[in-house]
Design an enzyme around this catalytic site. Structure first.
Site, PDB file in Angstrom:
ATOM      1  N   ASN A   1      -7.194   3.564  15.673  1.00  0.00           N
ATOM      2  CA  ASN A   1      -8.347   3.259  14.816  1.00  0.00           C
ATOM      3  C   ASN A   1      -8.556   1.759  14.850  1.00  0.00           C
ATOM      4  OD1 ASN A   1      -9.335   5.615  13.570  1.00  0.00           O
ATOM      5  ND2 ASN A   1      -7.491   5.703  12.293  1.00  0.00           N
TER       6      ASN A   1
ATOM      7  N   CYS B   1      -2.329   1.883   7.881  1.00  0.00           N
ATOM      8  CA  CYS B   1      -1.397   0.871   7.412  1.00  0.00           C
ATOM      9  C   CYS B   1      -1.989  -0.544   7.417  1.00  0.00           C
ATOM     10  CB  CYS B   1      -0.177   0.949   8.328  1.00  0.00           C
ATOM     11  SG  CYS B   1       0.821  -0.493   8.399  1.00  0.00           S
TER      12      CYS B   1
ATOM     13  N   GLY C   1       5.008  -2.607   7.099  1.00  0.00           N
ATOM     14  CA  GLY C   1       6.344  -3.120   7.401  1.00  0.00           C
ATOM     15  C   GLY C   1       7.140  -2.251   8.350  1.00  0.00           C
TER      16      GLY C   1
ATOM     17  N   CYS D   1       3.064  -6.608  16.141  1.00  0.00           N
ATOM     18  CA  CYS D   1       2.494  -5.614  17.069  1.00  0.00           C
ATOM     19  C   CYS D   1       0.982  -5.861  17.182  1.00  0.00           C
ATOM     20  CB  CYS D   1       2.768  -4.198  16.584  1.00  0.00           C
ATOM     21  SG  CYS D   1       4.537  -3.869  16.428  1.00  0.00           S
TER      22      CYS D   1
ATOM     23  N   GLU E   1       0.813  -1.212   0.000  1.00  0.00           N
ATOM     24  CA  GLU E   1       0.000   0.000   0.000  1.00  0.00           C
ATOM     25  C   GLU E   1       0.850   1.267   0.000  1.00  0.00           C
ATOM     26  OE1 GLU E   1      -3.143  -2.107   3.047  1.00  0.00           O
ATOM     27  OE2 GLU E   1      -2.564  -0.031   3.350  1.00  0.00           O
TER      28      GLU E   1
HETATM   29  S1  SF4 Z   1       4.007  -2.803  10.422  1.00  0.00           S
HETATM   30 FE1  SF4 Z   1       4.883  -1.634  12.122  1.00  0.00          FE
HETATM   31  S2  SF4 Z   1       3.283  -1.584  13.652  1.00  0.00           S
HETATM   32 FE2  SF4 Z   1       2.745  -3.191  12.194  1.00  0.00          FE
HETATM   33  S3  SF4 Z   1       3.573  -5.105  13.071  1.00  0.00           S
HETATM   34 FE3  SF4 Z   1       5.121  -4.252  11.734  1.00  0.00          FE
HETATM   35  S4  SF4 Z   1       6.417  -3.005  13.033  1.00  0.00           S
HETATM   36 FE4  SF4 Z   1       4.533  -3.376  14.155  1.00  0.00          FE
END
Ligand code: SF4
Length: 362
Positions: free
Chosen positions: A302, A347, A168, A126, A101
């Site tokens: 969110n 994200c 990521g 996370c 994205e």
């Molecule tokens: S994209 Fe960022 S917030 Fe999501 S799991 Fe990976 S490190 Fe964590």
């Protein structure tokens, strides 16, 4: 265009390890004059996608490039795009069918900022994040990272700023260093380091490498809880590279370069928004070297597909109060503006929706 056109300033030294470097050395080894490479760069900057359309090059050379590198040097094509007044969001697909994205935000001042992905999925788990639910599919190559910004879809409009805040963990992918080289290269991206933000949940060894190599890049470190045990529940990487290690890197950086750093704090209702959290966060920042150079960006959680269902969005009032109370204790803090919730711009969200739709259609 003829040979007389001045293209000499165009990317004389392409970033190491990317397709442009490979093309340049291929042309050199084939005895083709160097201006041909720069004509190709010019064509790409004019929005050309396929080698066959690089009209600045003679037809036999275009055919030679196709047989050597395939039809296009651009490794992404578009699967879906969505626009609202403030946000344009694109779901790209790589040649290996990985989906990523990219989001372009338009601010009232006319400023544009592009949020790009560094990995397809993410392996860091996370608990508040939609991308985590996908697991890590792949590190994007430097070309795939760059193509999100340079893709002809954007019609030659380079953004005013770029943030590694999409899918990521940017610092888990060493290819971002090559991508930053391309973004900042004179005669190519030409974007100042200061207009590039790398957001990290705390990959301390590569954070150190980043600040040494690109000291003017803006850094955002995710804190999300001042308490190690709870932070590890939110960001499991805390167990490997604790917040304290990352802050130690940032303190040395602040000492050496006198630069401001950003700390992100994702506010989740009833989880990390208590007085105890606020006071511990204030103490943590005040214990840093030059706390006035630390700025807290408070982000409203969110509800995200795939995230811990117990997590709830705080009220608008709750987030304003949290910011005001940080400020009243002498901490630089603002609420981060978020656009695009209506088009799943957080994200990992567009990807998750796309997969949901695709499975529903089977
Ligand atoms: S994209 Fe960022 S917030 Fe999501 S799991 Fe990976 S490190 Fe964590």
């Amino acid at each position: 265009m003829t040979q007389k056109m001045n293209v000499s300033g165009l990317l004389p030294n392409p970033p190491t390890g990317g397709i442009l470097e490979n093309i340049q050395s291929y042309l050199k080894n084939s005895g083709i004059p160097s201006y041909r490479f720069q004509q190709l760069v010019y064509s790409l900057q004019q929005g050309c996608i396929d080698f066959k359309d690089a009209k600045e090059l003679p037809k036999p050379l275009r055919e030679q490039l196709i047989s050597e590198f395939g039809t296009t040097p651009i490794p992404l094509h578009i699967i879906e795009s969505h626009s609202s007044k403030q946000v344009e969001k694109v779901l790209f697909e790589t040649k290996a069918k990985a989906k990523i994205e990219t989001v372009l935000s338009h601010y009232r001042t006319g400023w544009t900022s592009m949020c790009i992905s560094s990995q397809c999925g993410c392996g860091l788990g996370c608990s508040f994040c939609a991308t985590a639910a996908m697991g890590l599919m792949k590190n994007l190559t430097a070309d795939e990272i760059c193509a999100q910004v340079f893709h002809p879809y954007w019609q030659k409009r380079l953004p005013d700023s770029i943030a590694f805040m999409g899918m990521g963990e940017a610092l888990a992918n060493p290819n971002i260093f090559t991508a930053i080289e391309a973004f900042t290269a004179k005669g190519y991206g030409g974007i100042s380091q200061r207009r590039i933000t790398v957001s990290t949940v705390g990959f301390a060894p590569n954070l150190e490498q980043l600040v040494q190599k690109y000291p003017h890049v803006t850094i955002t470190l995710s804190v999300h809880s001042p308490f190690s045990k709870q932070r590890a529940e939110l960001i499991p990487l805390e167990n490997k590279f604790p917040l304290a290690d990352n802050l130690a890197v940032l303190n040395s950086y602040v000492k050496a370069f006198n630069r401001k750093v950003y700390l992100a704090y994702l506010l989740i209702k009833g989880i990390n928004d208590t007085d105890e959290h606020l006071n511990a966060l204030v103490d943590l920042i005040k214990s840093q070297y030059r706390p006035e150079l630390y700025h807290v960006s408070v982000i409203r959680y969110n509800n995200a597909l795939g995230a811990n269902p117990a997590y709830q969005q705080p009220s608008a009032e709750g987030i304003s109060k949290f910011v005001e109370r940080l400020q009243s204790q002498g901490i630089h803090a603002t609420r981060r503006t978020q656009f695009g919730s209506g088009i799943e711009a957080a994200c990992g969200q567009l990807h998750a929706k796309y997969e949901q739709k695709r499975k529903g259609n089977k």
